[in-house]
Design a protein around this motif. Structure first.
Motif, PDB file in Angstrom:
ATOM      1  N   ALA A  63       0.865  -1.267  -0.038  1.00 32.53           N
ATOM      2  CA  ALA A  63      -0.035   0.060   0.033  1.00 32.53           C
ATOM      3  C   ALA A  63       0.831   1.322   0.003  1.00 32.53           C
ATOM      4  O   ALA A  63       2.020   0.974   0.510  1.00 32.53           O
ATOM      5  CB  ALA A  63      -0.885   0.005   1.273  1.00 32.53           C
ATOM      6  N   ASP A  64       0.404   2.343  -0.675  1.00 32.58           N
ATOM      7  CA  ASP A  64       1.068   3.576  -0.473  1.00 32.58           C
ATOM      8  C   ASP A  64       0.500   4.219   0.568  1.00 32.58           C
ATOM      9  O   ASP A  64      -0.629   4.148   1.083  1.00 32.58           O
ATOM     10  CB  ASP A  64       0.285   4.601  -1.818  1.00 32.58           C
ATOM     11  N   SER A  65       1.689   4.523   1.576  1.00 36.52           N
ATOM     12  CA  SER A  65       1.313   4.909   2.837  1.00 36.52           C
ATOM     13  C   SER A  65       2.018   6.224   3.232  1.00 36.52           C
ATOM     14  O   SER A  65       3.193   6.553   2.963  1.00 36.52           O
ATOM     15  CB  SER A  65       1.812   3.897   3.946  1.00 36.52           C
ATOM     16  N   LYS A 124       2.257   9.735   6.244  1.00 41.47           N
ATOM     17  CA  LYS A 124       1.997  10.437   7.445  1.00 41.47           C
ATOM     18  C   LYS A 124       1.273  11.770   7.173  1.00 41.47           C
ATOM     19  O   LYS A 124       1.539  12.329   6.096  1.00 41.47           O
ATOM     20  CB  LYS A 124       3.074  10.856   8.550  1.00 41.47           C
ATOM     21  N   CYS A 141      -2.305  11.490  11.741  1.00 37.66           N
ATOM     22  CA  CYS A 141      -2.937  10.163  11.220  1.00 37.66           C
ATOM     23  C   CYS A 141      -2.112   9.502  10.345  1.00 37.66           C
ATOM     24  O   CYS A 141      -1.236  10.124   9.650  1.00 37.66           O
ATOM     25  CB  CYS A 141      -4.479  10.474  10.739  1.00 37.66           C
ATOM     26  N   THR A 142      -2.416   8.241   9.916  1.00 36.33           N
ATOM     27  CA  THR A 142      -1.689   7.469   8.743  1.00 36.33           C
ATOM     28  C   THR A 142      -2.742   7.141   7.613  1.00 36.33           C
ATOM     29  O   THR A 142      -3.902   6.702   7.642  1.00 36.33           O
ATOM     30  CB  THR A 142      -1.151   6.348   9.508  1.00 36.33           C
ATOM     31  N   TRP A 143      -2.514   7.781   6.497  1.00 37.88           N
ATOM     32  CA  TRP A 143      -3.198   7.556   5.383  1.00 37.88           C
ATOM     33  C   TRP A 143      -2.644   6.478   4.356  1.00 37.88           C
ATOM     34  O   TRP A 143      -1.326   6.646   4.039  1.00 37.88           O
ATOM     35  CB  TRP A 143      -3.179   8.874   4.551  1.00 37.88           C
ATOM     36  N   SER A 144      -3.458   5.561   3.988  1.00 35.40           N
ATOM     37  CA  SER A 144      -2.833   4.456   3.093  1.00 35.40           C
ATOM     38  C   SER A 144      -3.793   4.080   2.072  1.00 35.40           C
ATOM     39  O   SER A 144      -5.082   4.265   2.363  1.00 35.40           O
ATOM     40  CB  SER A 144      -2.365   3.488   3.811  1.00 35.40           C
ATOM     41  N   GLN A 145      -3.243   3.695   0.853  1.00 37.91           N
ATOM     42  CA  GLN A 145      -4.186   3.596  -0.095  1.00 37.91           C
ATOM     43  C   GLN A 145      -3.625   2.163  -0.799  1.00 37.91           C
ATOM     44  O   GLN A 145      -2.413   2.239  -1.173  1.00 37.91           O
ATOM     45  CB  GLN A 145      -4.177   4.683  -1.172  1.00 37.91           C
ATOM     46  N   MET A 146      -4.465   1.252  -1.148  1.00 39.30           N
ATOM     47  CA  MET A 146      -4.155   0.117  -1.758  1.00 39.30           C
ATOM     48  C   MET A 146      -5.209  -0.261  -3.002  1.00 39.30           C
ATOM     49  O   MET A 146      -6.504  -0.519  -2.337  1.00 39.30           O
ATOM     50  CB  MET A 146      -3.915  -1.045  -1.078  1.00 39.30           C
ATOM     51  N   TYR A 183      -7.492   3.926   3.671  1.00 36.28           N
ATOM     52  CA  TYR A 183      -7.448   3.531   4.996  1.00 36.28           C
ATOM     53  C   TYR A 183      -7.011   4.869   5.645  1.00 36.28           C
ATOM     54  O   TYR A 183      -5.723   5.304   5.309  1.00 36.28           O
ATOM     55  CB  TYR A 183      -6.608   2.275   5.538  1.00 36.28           C
ATOM     56  N   ASP A 225      -5.693   5.556   9.466  1.00 39.65           N
ATOM     57  CA  ASP A 225      -5.374   4.848  10.839  1.00 39.65           C
ATOM     58  C   ASP A 225      -4.679   5.771  11.611  1.00 39.65           C
ATOM     59  O   ASP A 225      -4.252   6.908  11.311  1.00 39.65           O
ATOM     60  CB  ASP A 225      -4.486   3.546  10.627  1.00 39.65           C
TER      61      ASP A 225
END
Length: 106
Positions: free
Chosen positions: A22-24, A26, A43-48, A53, A55
């Motif tokens: 996933a691309d993640s 901060k 937060c932590t942003w991720s995209q797959m 998401y 988190d």
């Protein structure tokens, strides 16, 4: 022939076993609830594969599946900032950098 088949089988097996990464990143998130309450923090942003998401946002975690876009939430890509996700009850704004207060602001 057998050596080629074994090599092909090994390559296919390792491709299946390798998880998609996933691309993640901060980020800084802001949740605005319909009752006017505002929650802000890192937060932590991720995209797959189009699934997003969020988190580690004040002990909350959110999932925005690509298949649900337009059904259970609306996504807006904002110029100069991260995306915004709207669901009934709240909106989450993602910023790649923490927003700076306006001069004279509180």
């Amino acid at each position: 022939m057998i050596r080629t088949t074994i090599t092909a089988l090994a390559i296919a097996t390792s491709a299946i076993a390798t998880p998609a990464l996933a691309d993640s990143a901060k980020a800084y998130c802001e949740m605005v609830r319909t009752n006017g309450e505002i929650l802000k923090g890192s937060c932590t942003w991720s995209q797959m594969q189009g699934n997003v998401y969020i988190d580690h946002f004040n002990h909350y975690a959110f999932a925005f599946p690509a298949a649900e876009e337009g059904k259970t939430y609306e996504r807006t890509n904002r110029e100069g900032a991260g995306p915004s996700f709207k669901r009934p009850g709240y909106v989450i704004n993602v910023y790649w950098e923490k927003p700076v207060r306006e001069p004279g602001g509180i």
